[in-house]
Motif scaffolding. Sequence first.
Motif, PDB file in Angstrom:
ATOM      1  N   PRO A   1      -1.914   5.419  -0.316  1.00 30.23           N
ATOM      2  CA  PRO A   1      -2.686   5.944   1.474  1.00 30.23           C
ATOM      3  C   PRO A   1      -3.548   6.444   1.766  1.00 30.23           C
ATOM      4  CG  PRO A   1      -0.818   7.786   1.326  1.00 30.23           C
ATOM      5  CD  PRO A   1      -1.467   7.021   0.147  1.00 30.23           C
ATOM      6  N   ILE A   2      -4.688   7.151   1.242  1.00 36.59           N
ATOM      7  CA  ILE A   2      -6.315   6.683   1.665  1.00 36.59           C
ATOM      8  C   ILE A   2      -6.925   5.054   1.418  1.00 36.59           C
ATOM      9  CG2 ILE A   2      -8.805   7.225   0.104  1.00 36.59           C
ATOM     10  CD1 ILE A   2      -7.222   9.691  -1.083  1.00 36.59           C
ATOM     11  N   ILE A   3      -5.934   4.422  -0.145  1.00 38.42           N
ATOM     12  CA  ILE A   3      -6.665   3.373   0.225  1.00 38.42           C
ATOM     13  C   ILE A   3      -5.862   2.073   0.852  1.00 38.42           C
ATOM     14  CG2 ILE A   3      -6.144   0.549  -1.353  1.00 38.42           C
ATOM     15  CD1 ILE A   3      -6.076   2.569  -3.712  1.00 38.42           C
ATOM     16  N   ALA A   4      -5.109   2.136   2.018  1.00 41.43           N
ATOM     17  CA  ALA A   4      -4.114   1.508   2.940  1.00 41.43           C
ATOM     18  C   ALA A   4      -4.622   2.096   4.148  1.00 41.43           C
ATOM     19  CB  ALA A   4      -2.686   2.258   2.851  1.00 41.43           C
ATOM     20  N   GLY A   5      -5.929   2.463   4.312  1.00 43.17           N
ATOM     21  CA  GLY A   5      -6.498   3.580   5.506  1.00 43.17           C
ATOM     22  C   GLY A   5      -7.931   2.641   5.813  1.00 43.17           C
ATOM     23  N   ILE A   6      -8.371   1.793   4.442  1.00 44.00           N
ATOM     24  CA  ILE A   6      -9.563   1.238   4.511  1.00 44.00           C
ATOM     25  C   ILE A   6      -9.419   0.301   5.794  1.00 44.00           C
ATOM     26  CG2 ILE A   6     -10.998   0.454   2.860  1.00 44.00           C
ATOM     27  CD1 ILE A   6      -9.891   1.385   0.499  1.00 44.00           C
ATOM     28  N   ARG A   7     -10.311   0.769   6.186  1.00 38.61           N
ATOM     29  CA  ARG A   7     -10.928  -0.565   7.764  1.00 38.61           C
ATOM     30  C   ARG A   7     -10.954  -1.473   6.785  1.00 38.61           C
ATOM     31  NH1 ARG A   7     -13.591   3.807   9.269  1.00 38.61           N
ATOM     32  NH2 ARG A   7     -15.430   2.883   8.658  1.00 38.61           N
ATOM     33  N   ASP A   8     -12.093  -2.083   6.151  1.00 47.11           N
ATOM     34  CA  ASP A   8     -12.534  -3.081   6.290  1.00 47.11           C
ATOM     35  C   ASP A   8     -11.277  -4.265   5.190  1.00 47.11           C
ATOM     36  OD1 ASP A   8     -14.081  -5.183   5.405  1.00 47.11           O
ATOM     37  OD2 ASP A   8     -15.708  -4.739   5.058  1.00 47.11           O
ATOM     38  N   GLN A   9     -10.933  -4.735   5.400  1.00 46.01           N
ATOM     39  CA  GLN A   9      -9.879  -5.509   4.734  1.00 46.01           C
ATOM     40  C   GLN A   9     -10.397  -6.159   3.291  1.00 46.01           C
ATOM     41  OE1 GLN A   9      -6.830  -7.697   7.056  1.00 46.01           O
ATOM     42  NE2 GLN A   9      -7.725  -7.365   8.641  1.00 46.01           N
TER      43      GLN A   9
ATOM     44  N   VAL B   1      -2.760  -3.657 -11.421  1.00 47.90           N
ATOM     45  CA  VAL B   1      -3.879  -3.668 -10.613  1.00 47.90           C
ATOM     46  C   VAL B   1      -2.369  -4.245  -9.463  1.00 47.90           C
ATOM     47  CG1 VAL B   1      -5.045  -4.910  -8.474  1.00 47.90           C
ATOM     48  CG2 VAL B   1      -6.476  -4.752 -11.559  1.00 47.90           C
ATOM     49  N   ASP B   2      -2.040  -4.858  -9.576  1.00 49.01           N
ATOM     50  CA  ASP B   2      -0.702  -5.205  -9.163  1.00 49.01           C
ATOM     51  C   ASP B   2       0.977  -4.134  -9.152  1.00 49.01           C
ATOM     52  OD1 ASP B   2      -1.494  -7.870  -8.836  1.00 49.01           O
ATOM     53  OD2 ASP B   2      -0.299  -8.198 -10.764  1.00 49.01           O
ATOM     54  N   GLN B   3       0.622  -3.642  -9.858  1.00 44.98           N
ATOM     55  CA  GLN B   3       0.927  -2.191  -9.295  1.00 44.98           C
ATOM     56  C   GLN B   3       1.060  -1.087  -8.494  1.00 44.98           C
ATOM     57  OE1 GLN B   3       1.590  -0.257 -13.151  1.00 44.98           O
ATOM     58  NE2 GLN B   3       2.930   1.848 -12.696  1.00 44.98           N
ATOM     59  N   LEU B   4      -0.094  -0.821  -8.651  1.00 45.14           N
ATOM     60  CA  LEU B   4      -0.808   0.063  -7.671  1.00 45.14           C
ATOM     61  C   LEU B   4      -0.911  -0.812  -6.212  1.00 45.14           C
ATOM     62  CD1 LEU B   4      -2.190   2.303  -6.360  1.00 45.14           C
ATOM     63  CD2 LEU B   4      -3.946   1.320  -7.459  1.00 45.14           C
ATOM     64  N   HIS B   5      -0.970  -2.198  -6.189  1.00 38.61           N
ATOM     65  CA  HIS B   5      -1.225  -3.101  -4.976  1.00 38.61           C
ATOM     66  C   HIS B   5       0.979  -2.825  -4.376  1.00 38.61           C
ATOM     67  CE1 HIS B   5      -1.830  -6.852  -2.103  1.00 38.61           C
ATOM     68  NE2 HIS B   5      -0.563  -7.131  -2.701  1.00 38.61           N
ATOM     69  N   ARG B   6       1.519  -3.215  -5.286  1.00 41.33           N
ATOM     70  CA  ARG B   6       3.146  -2.669  -4.504  1.00 41.33           C
ATOM     71  C   ARG B   6       2.530  -1.532  -3.523  1.00 41.33           C
ATOM     72  NH1 ARG B   6       4.256  -5.833  -9.724  1.00 41.33           N
ATOM     73  NH2 ARG B   6       4.574  -4.094 -10.962  1.00 41.33           N
ATOM     74  N   ILE B   7       2.855  -0.484  -4.297  1.00 42.99           N
ATOM     75  CA  ILE B   7       2.737   0.709  -3.657  1.00 42.99           C
ATOM     76  C   ILE B   7       1.907   0.798  -2.538  1.00 42.99           C
ATOM     77  CG2 ILE B   7       2.182   3.711  -3.976  1.00 42.99           C
ATOM     78  CD1 ILE B   7       2.847   2.659  -6.896  1.00 42.99           C
ATOM     79  N   VAL B   8       0.613   0.432  -2.381  1.00 44.13           N
ATOM     80  CA  VAL B   8      -0.387   0.239  -1.879  1.00 44.13           C
ATOM     81  C   VAL B   8       0.720  -0.059  -0.542  1.00 44.13           C
ATOM     82  CG1 VAL B   8      -1.757  -0.178  -0.593  1.00 44.13           C
ATOM     83  CG2 VAL B   8      -2.173   0.989  -2.286  1.00 44.13           C
ATOM     84  N   ALA B   9       1.565  -1.485  -0.498  1.00 39.47           N
ATOM     85  CA  ALA B   9       1.656  -2.458   0.369  1.00 39.47           C
ATOM     86  C   ALA B   9       2.836  -1.700   1.098  1.00 39.47           C
ATOM     87  CB  ALA B   9       1.946  -3.588  -0.316  1.00 39.47           C
ATOM     88  N   GLN B  10       3.971  -0.795  -0.053  1.00 39.88           N
ATOM     89  CA  GLN B  10       4.677  -0.177   0.633  1.00 39.88           C
ATOM     90  C   GLN B  10       4.612   0.834   1.904  1.00 39.88           C
ATOM     91  OE1 GLN B  10       6.753   1.691  -3.001  1.00 39.88           O
ATOM     92  NE2 GLN B  10       7.352  -0.707  -3.237  1.00 39.88           N
TER      93      GLN B  10
END
Length: 634
Positions: free
Chosen positions: A406-414, A432-441
């Motif tokens: 949730p912290i990563i997903a909340g970053i304003r600057d895309q 990286v892809d593993q963390l990316h998938r969880i952030v996307a969820q």
Amino acid sequence: MAGRIREEDVEAVKERAAIEDVVRDHVTLTRAGTGRLKGLCPFHDEKTASFTVRPAAGRWHCFGCNEGGDVISFLMKVDHVTFVEAVEALAGRFGVHLQYEEGAAPEPGAHGRRRRLMEAHRVAEEFYHDGLLRLPDARAGRDFLRARGFDSAAAAHFGVGYAPRTGTALVAHLRDKGFTEDDLVLAGLIGRSERGPYDRFRGRLVWPIRDITGATVGFGARRLFDDDRVGAKYLNTAESPIYKKTTVLYGLDLAKKAIATSRRAVVVEGYTDVMAAHLAGVESAVATCGTAFGPDHVGTLRRILRDDSGANPARTVFTFDGDAAGQKAAMRAFEFDQKWASQSYVAVADGGQDPCDLRLSSGDAAVRLLIEGAAPMFEFAVRTTLAAFDLGTAEGRVAGMRAVAPIIAGIRDQALRPEYTRTVAGWIGVEVDQLHRIVAQVGRGPQAVDPRSRRRERDQAPEAEAASTLLPRPDLRDPDVDREHQLLQMLVQYPQSFSDDDAAVLAGTPFTDAAHRRVQHAVLGAWDDRGSVSARGWLETVEAGAGEEVGSLVSELAMAPLQALPDPRTGGPDQRYVADLLTRTREVALSRRIAETTGAMQRAEADDPGRVHTLAVELTGLQSELARLRMGVA
């Protein structure tokens, strides 16, 4: 809570408040021609005076930074206060009674009471500071300051004082000055008991807490003696009509200029930390007053930081102790990180020292380096969150990913999200892809931006949004545009120099520049009012008609000196010069229309032969009108 100030009262404040007197509190003004005063701009560094005031019009404008407005906007900008705060301050100074709509009106005499309470605090501050210097039992306070590296000059700069141990010294002093017991209780300076009134602070070192304008509204007091029965190390003024701890930041009156100039605020934890930071050269340091950093503090700093998201974003640095309490405070501050466009950072010294201790142990340079080396709030939040998990196990790594997603997903600057995802994946030790998938969820990942977040950003930075809709500034290198500019200056400053016939001519003469056209239409729209309103009222009407898209152009036109010599009989511009400008502006407009009509005829010959005759008649009429104008007939 009071509602909206009545418009009539706002107008009364503008009429009553002498803009030159208000500006002179901040700027040394000298005469600069008829009806104008000049000085060095308080809003940007300059060596040649470009800040101009027209008292008759109630306006100011700087031709260096292109800022301008009326007496209310000046106070808002120079003191970093809201519109309502500026109006109320001016009303109190110039004796205007304010009434409120859409809410409860203030109690009768509220403004007078506020002035009495603030004056009582001013007198109390002087009393306390004098006590620090001369009272024998104040030695404990002087020793406390000296042990922390603060001499008498530092104590005087910050207004530090000492509350006598007797318990009634301040009561007696303020009574002698004519203050009533009820006012002093309401102000939080004294209390009542069965044995009578008593000083709220006794045997303590006291710091004056000032609002953004520098007026003292409360005090913070530090225990010095072991037999202090109050017990708490720090004791603050109770909330009162002039003191709200959730909105006040200690040191802001001293720090506001540095914050506005550097676009960096440093939030420390205590009064001595503010003192140490300022003395070390970090003059943008402030502290909360006995409460956690909250949304009202965010709003206060936003007004000063001007936290747009442009190429030079504002920065807010938080310093916290390195212990668990400090980490908890930092995480609370992180919750507000998304409420402004300012980039947030955290600075924690080695060994968890606060700025005051760091200055004592390592000197001023160490404090400056601490602030310069602050880590992004995001990084601090992620590392603090991950510290709770055993990243040496698969279960710990998965749990850590879920906690920081949730912290990563909340970053304003895309643009930063993918980079931070890679960085955090490295800290955790996962792909990286593993963390990316969880952030996307989470629902707000790098590929799924919530449109509501864009709207919130826009609402939180209205200045940046408005700036994107401004019309381009007129290019005065073009002689035709410069001529229009001069004509508009005279129309804005001396509308009485023009006749209704002149206005009719202007109505049929569209200006070349888009921003100029907007002001031209505003002038013509307000034409019938020019003789029935004051100079200030005329300018406000024109400014409102021109709209925000032209920025400060109306203010600039109103303040710039005329290039024409004034008519000695009227004080306005020379009428021959006015007539010449009108003629030349009409010539340019007619020439432009002739060229446009000629081009239309050429296109019609191929596409619409039937329209050629109509355009030819129109062209002949325009050419005849231009010939008569040049001959002086039209």
